[in-house]
Design an enzyme around this catalytic site. Structure first.
Site, PDB file in Angstrom:
ATOM      1  N   GLU A   1       0.836  -1.210   0.000  1.00 34.04           N
ATOM      2  CA  GLU A   1       0.000   0.000   0.000  1.00 34.04           C
ATOM      3  C   GLU A   1       0.862   1.248   0.000  1.00 34.04           C
ATOM      4  O   GLU A   1       0.574   2.212  -0.701  1.00 34.04           O
ATOM      5  CB  GLU A   1      -0.917   0.009   1.228  1.00 34.04           C
ATOM      6  CG  GLU A   1      -2.004   1.098   1.191  1.00 34.04           C
ATOM      7  CD  GLU A   1      -1.542   2.470   1.623  1.00 34.04           C
ATOM      8  OE1 GLU A   1      -2.169   3.453   1.217  1.00 34.04           O
ATOM      9  OE2 GLU A   1      -0.540   2.580   2.359  1.00 34.04           O
TER      10      GLU A   1
ATOM     11  N   HIS B   1       3.614   7.202   9.803  1.00 39.47           N
ATOM     12  CA  HIS B   1       4.855   7.158   9.022  1.00 39.47           C
ATOM     13  C   HIS B   1       6.074   7.663   9.784  1.00 39.47           C
ATOM     14  O   HIS B   1       6.968   8.273   9.198  1.00 39.47           O
ATOM     15  CB  HIS B   1       4.701   7.963   7.712  1.00 39.47           C
ATOM     16  CG  HIS B   1       3.682   7.400   6.780  1.00 39.47           C
ATOM     17  ND1 HIS B   1       3.343   8.014   5.597  1.00 39.47           N
ATOM     18  CD2 HIS B   1       2.919   6.272   6.851  1.00 39.47           C
ATOM     19  CE1 HIS B   1       2.417   7.293   4.986  1.00 39.47           C
ATOM     20  NE2 HIS B   1       2.138   6.235   5.716  1.00 39.47           N
TER      21      HIS B   1
HETATM   22 ZN    ZN Z   1       0.817   4.725   5.321  1.00 45.08          ZN
HETATM   23 ZN    ZN Z   2      -1.903   2.748   5.576  1.00 47.94          ZN
END
Ligand code: ZN
Ligand code: ZN
Length: 466
Positions: free
Chosen positions: A319, A418
């Site tokens: 993803e 992230h």
């Molecule tokens: Zn992500």
């Molecule tokens: Zn994600």
């Protein structure tokens, strides 16, 4: 306003008469059991601890693939598949940055996913700083030439995460646009709602034929410091980024099923993504999405009788830098007409506050039933239809598969997203269980019904559809 309240009340009143009473009872039972169930927590703990960060192309991602298949097997899923697809990989090397003038100061940075490296000795250049992406685009010719460009546009905190799409353009398109204008490198303020120095990575434009420049994200306080300093005089920065690229690598979509008892060829596809960035352990993004949907399906699978339709959980394999959505559609094109619904959990693990159905779904009695079952979880039925159920199911959506959104409270999500801080201790077990309760009870209702969301969508008058 009052009219819409009456409409909702009327739908709720229909509920008892039209839904199968046993189904409602079973859905409520799943909901209440899920609130006391620790499977999603155990899956999240296992994946983040025993596998760790799971960047596409890394040895850890290969271990995660085996982990996923083994997890499905251990939990009693059937028809387990590991579907390989081509996916070029990118691997981060050493990274550093420092302010050189007006005074020396180390800067906390992280390279954007798939960025180009700098030359081995780094790049040192004067700074052109812009407070917004739009300011950079509007800059006069030559203003960026040879400069390290800095964009300091902040991200707005919002329950539905809407600030991400707006601020994220600096990361997604910034390097390409800065390169077109002659910049030597790009630094962006992290796409973050936090005030932490910990920088946020995330994919930037990549792929063959995309000419771009080295690009990294700064911690929020550093970005603000540079913004204040730039107002007073010229700045100079030195940036070093290293990375390698393997154009011939692969990734995998892994799936397992709870087979339907009466119409097993009709399939509901749910899931999360198994890959993560290389910083942190991808707990909120997206170990919990994998865990929530797997645990929900497992609870349904443990019922004395499976629902009519098959529930398939997919651990999507790429993803973060894209690829799994297209690969999944490619591998399942022939099956698309039989995929009755798709959904993905990929906004962390905080509580779900709204359900969005496919267009036209709100008019069906099942909507009222679902609203009733979800109400004690403090989830409302949103009148807006689901338009984008998740990045990994976007391929299926583009082929006409109806999707739902179980909207998670993303207020906190982009503090950690992230980063090195996306770790297990950010997962709240109580809210995680509420997610499982919502998925298990709602998906069960659809799986044990004959609802045809495609037909409902076709019946929506054009003017009334959103
Ligand atoms: Zn992500
Ligand atoms: Zn994600």
């Amino acid at each position: 306003m009052f009219r819409s309240l009456l409409t909702a009340a009327a739908v709720a009143a229909l509920m008892a008469g039209t839904a199968h009473a046993q189904d409602v009872k079973t859905a409520e039972g799943l909901r209440d059991k899920a609130l006391r169930d620790y499977l999603a927590w155990d899956i999240t703990e296992d994946l983040t601890t025993n596998i760790g960060p799971r960047l596409v192309g890394s040895p850890a991602m290969e271990r995660a693939k085996d982990w996923g298949a083994a997890k499905f097997k251990a939990l009693g899923f059937t028809n387990i598949k590991v579907e390989e697809f081509a996916k070029p990989s990118w691997t981060r090397g050493e990274e550093s940055a420092e302010l050189v003038g007006p005074y020396p100061m180390k800067l906390a940075i992280v390279g954007l996913g798939r960025t180009l490296p700098t030359p081995a000795g780094g790049i040192e250049a004067d700074v052109a700083l812009f407070k917004t992406y739009a300011d950079m685009i509007a800059a006069p010719d030559g203003a960026l030439k040879g400069k390290i460009v800095v964009i300091t546009q902040p991200m707005v905190r919002a329950q539905d995460g809407a600030g991400y799409g707006v601020a994220g353009i600096s990361r997604r398109s910034g390097p390409v646009e800065a390169a077109k204008r002659g910049a030597a490198a790009l630094l962006i303020r992290s796409i973050s709602t936090s005030d932490s120095t910990v920088p946020h990575t995330g994919v930037t434009a990549n792929g063959e034929g995309v000419v771009t420049i080295p690009a990294a994200a700064l911690g929020v306080p550093e970005a603000e410091q540079l913004e204040r300093l730039a107002a007073k005089g010229p700045l100079r920065i030195k940036l070093k980024l290293a990375s390698t690229f393997d154009p011939k690598d692969v990734a995998w979509n892994i799936s397992g099923e709870i087979k339907g008892s009466e119409k097993p060829d009709e399939v509901i596809v749910i899931g999360g993504h198994l890959d993560s960035w290389d910083v942190g352990t991808g707990a909120l993004d997206d170990a919990t999405g994998v865990a929530i949907t797997t645990a929900a399906a497992k609870l349904i699978g443990d019922l004395p009788k499976h629902p009519k339709r098959t529930i398939r959980v997919v651990m999507f394999g790429s993803e973060e830098s894209g690829g799994s959505a297209e690969a999944y559609l490619d591998a399942h094109k022939a099956e698309v007409p039989k995929i009755v619904l798709a959904g993905e959990s990929d906004s962390g693990a905080d509580r779900i506050y709204a359900l969005k159905l496919p267009a036209g779904g709100g008019a069906h009695p099942l909507a009222g039933t679902a609203a009733g079952v979800l109400a004690p979880l403090k989830i409302y039925l949103d009148r807006e239809p689901s338009t984008h159920g998740g990045a990994d199911i976007a391929g299926l959506e583009s082929a006409g598969v109806p999707s739902i959104s179980l909207e998670q409270d993303a207020s906190r999500y982009f503090d950690y997203h992230h980063t090195m801080d996306d770790t297990l201790n950010k997962v709240d077990p109580v809210q995680l269980a509420q997610n499982v309760a919502a998925w298990a009870s709602f998906i069960y209702l659809v799986a044990d019904s004959d609802i045809d969301f495609r037909a409902l969508k076709a019946a929506v008058p054009a003017a009334a559809s959103h």
